[in-house]
Motif scaffolding. Structure first.
Motif, mmCIF file in Angstrom:
data_model
loop_
_atom_site.group_PDB
_atom_site.id
_atom_site.type_symbol
_atom_site.label_atom_id
_atom_site.label_comp_id
_atom_site.label_asym_id
_atom_site.label_seq_id
_atom_site.Cartn_x
_atom_site.Cartn_y
_atom_site.Cartn_z
ATOM 1 N N PRO A 155 0.644 -1.332 0.087
ATOM 2 C CA PRO A 155 -0.418 0.033 0.173
ATOM 3 C C PRO A 155 0.511 1.568 0.109
ATOM 4 O O PRO A 155 1.641 1.139 0.837
ATOM 5 C CB PRO A 155 -0.731 0.159 1.267
ATOM 6 C CG PRO A 155 -0.423 -1.227 1.713
ATOM 7 C CD PRO A 155 0.548 -2.111 1.137
ATOM 8 N N GLY A 167 1.620 -12.051 6.298
ATOM 9 C CA GLY A 167 1.258 -10.314 6.039
ATOM 10 C C GLY A 167 2.029 -9.148 6.723
ATOM 11 O O GLY A 167 1.028 -8.503 7.128
ATOM 12 N N HIS A 168 3.177 -9.259 6.984
ATOM 13 C CA HIS A 168 4.107 -8.925 7.811
ATOM 14 C C HIS A 168 5.198 -8.756 6.737
ATOM 15 O O HIS A 168 5.626 -9.392 6.021
ATOM 16 C CB HIS A 168 4.893 -8.715 8.934
ATOM 17 C CG HIS A 168 3.289 -8.957 9.825
ATOM 18 N ND1 HIS A 168 2.325 -10.231 10.372
ATOM 19 C CD2 HIS A 168 3.083 -8.117 11.382
ATOM 20 C CE1 HIS A 168 1.565 -9.533 11.605
ATOM 21 N NE2 HIS A 168 1.830 -8.576 11.842
ATOM 22 N N MET A 226 0.915 -5.420 6.530
ATOM 23 C CA MET A 226 0.520 -5.052 5.569
ATOM 24 C C MET A 226 -1.162 -4.495 5.134
ATOM 25 O O MET A 226 -0.900 -3.671 4.013
ATOM 26 C CB MET A 226 0.928 -6.235 4.262
ATOM 27 C CG MET A 226 2.761 -6.633 4.253
ATOM 28 S SD MET A 226 3.023 -7.436 3.135
ATOM 29 C CE MET A 226 2.963 -7.099 1.953
ATOM 30 N N LYS A 227 -1.019 -4.717 5.955
ATOM 31 C CA LYS A 227 -2.744 -4.242 6.159
ATOM 32 C C LYS A 227 -3.844 -3.465 7.332
ATOM 33 O O LYS A 227 -2.976 -3.985 8.620
ATOM 34 C CB LYS A 227 -4.224 -5.136 5.545
ATOM 35 C CG LYS A 227 -3.611 -6.148 4.150
ATOM 36 C CD LYS A 227 -4.930 -6.747 3.911
ATOM 37 C CE LYS A 227 -4.169 -8.177 2.544
ATOM 38 N NZ LYS A 227 -5.041 -9.206 2.166
ATOM 39 N N GLY A 228 -4.488 -2.440 7.465
ATOM 40 C CA GLY A 228 -4.572 -2.299 9.246
ATOM 41 C C GLY A 228 -3.956 -0.622 9.092
ATOM 42 O O GLY A 228 -4.771 -0.425 8.433
#
Length: 436
Positions: free
Chosen positions: A320, A357-358, A432-434
């Motif tokens: 992102p 996810g990191h 990578m999200k949040g």
């Protein structure tokens, strides 16, 4: 004597008296409107000299004033007048318009009190001093008793004539006492009626937090972009100076790297200063990202003689944009620390990986002596911690012993630097999200 006179005639008392006179001036339009209503009801066409009409007009005008005080500008204007004239601490009063019904009600109550007390004191200030002066000078000018001043008949007596100056002075003191008392009451009630509500305090706290966030962002961006550029340029110039005679080709590469670094830093500085403007100006250089600018960052770092081994298994193009921007700054600061603390001939390792996810960023370099320090330094690690906290990640930094960071641990809330012995490691994990 001066101490006794100060409450009645001191600077604060005089300024509050002026504040009351202003209230009386504001009350006059409402009193005239009230006279239009009261005059016909009482069958009188005279305002001046007709006390019942004056009192009735005043009583009708004050509710009208209370209604008009509901307009938004009333509270900031009244609060400004109180700050300037009543000696109330500025922080005790609200700055903006009333936001809630209760705040508007308190503003209406204050406006009514200000105009009410102001109208009374203004009327007394107009009527009492001339009459008091006549009483004071009456024994000296007997012909005043025969004029059309409508003086009381009791003043024809000798004893009353002798006491007239005393009565005049007493009337002036009473006027000053009334003005001082009304001013003190208004000053005491102002924080309760014009003070900030919980909503106002929350809005002020949010504004301060937003301003602090902008300041911190500017500090981080300037430190990471300009600070890194200066460190790189210094190292490149130092390396070029050492091999100026023996390796002209390296000198040309170092000078080209210095030119590229400074040109790029000017663009980044323009982007950072765009935060201070109402909006980014057309043509402002975009903030660097990991996807678009990692290769250039590594090239400029290596141009100064720094041996950097980069292992990138994550695809920066899939990150992102906010995460890519902040990750670039973290890598930039990590390499800047290598330049400042490890020197140009120490090999550093950079790893950028994606798992679970990191996004994991690791910067390692060997150190052989105490970690150098400078006055006012250490802002880089705190800047990294701030960025990581905003992104919801974790960060550790310190010396590595037995594969574990044992000194100089950095968290989102605490930043310390331990002795530089062995290997120094900066490790960051970012979701990578949040929060990104």
């Amino acid at each position: 004597m001066r101490t006794l006179a100060r409450p009645l005639f001191g600077r604060t008392a005089r300024r509050r008296w002026i504040h009351l006179i202003l209230g009386g001036a504001l009350a006059m339009p409402y009193v005239f409107v009230g006279e239009v209503v009261v005059g016909p009801l009482l069958g009188s066409d005279r305002f001046w000299g007709d006390l019942p009409v004056q009192l009735g007009s005043f009583a009708v005008g004050l509710p009208i004033a209370a209604v008009t005080s509901l307009f938004p500008p009333t509270r900031p204007l009244e609060a400004g007048a109180v700050r300037a004239l009543c000696g109330v601490p500025p922080d005790a009063l609200a700055h903006g318009p009333a936001r809630t019904r209760a705040a508007r009600g308190r503003t209406a109550a204050w406006f009514t009190l200000h105009l009410g007390f102001g109208g009374i004191i203004s009327g007394m200030s107009l009527a009492v001093p001339p009459f008091a002066v006549v009483l004071i000078v009456l024994p000296l000018f007997s012909w005043l008793r025969d004029t059309r001043l409508a003086l009381p008949e009791v003043l024809d007596h000798t004893w009353a004539l002798a006491l007239a100056p005393v009565a005049g002075v007493a009337m002036l003191l009473a006027l000053a006492g009334c003005a001082a008392g009304c001013g003190a009451l208004l000053a005491r009630w102002a924080p309760a009626l014009l003070g900030p509500t919980p909503e106002d305090r929350l809005a002020a706290a949010e504004a301060r937090a937003a301003d602090l966030a902008v300041r911190n962002r500017l500090a981080r961006e300037l430190h990471d972009s300009v600070g890194h550029a200066l460190s790189a340029v210094t190292l490149q110039a130092s390396a070029a100076r050492r091999v100026l005679d023996s390796d002209p080709e390296f000198v040309r590469e170092a000078l080209a790297a210095i030119e590229d670094t400074t040109r790029r830093t000017v663009g980044e500085l323009d982007a950072v200063l765009g935060v201070l403007r109402d909006g980014d100006a057309p043509g402002t250089a975009p903030a660097p990202t990991l996807a678009a600018d990692l290769d250039g960052l590594l090239r400029r770092t290596r141009a100064g003689g720094q041996r950097v081994t980069a292992t990138v298994t994550a695809d920066p193009a899939t990150l992102p944009p906010p995460l890519s921007r902040e990750a670039y700054r973290i890598v930039q600061e990590g390499l800047s620390n290598v330049l400042k603390h490890a020197g140009a001939r120490v090999e550093a390792a950079l790893r950028i990986e994606a798992a679970d996810g990191h996004l994991a960023i690791t910067v390692e370099n060997p150190l052989s002596g105490p970690c150098p320090s400078r006055p006012g330094g250490g802002h880089g690690l705190r800047g990294i911690a701030d960025r990581v906290r905003l992104l919801g990640g974790t960060v550790t930094a310190g010396t590595v012993t037995g594969g574990t960071v044992t000194a100089g641990t950095v968290t989102a809330d605490t930043v310390t630097a331990g002795p530089a012995e062995g290997m120094w490691r900066l490790h960051v994990r970012l979701p990578m999200k949040g929060p990104a």
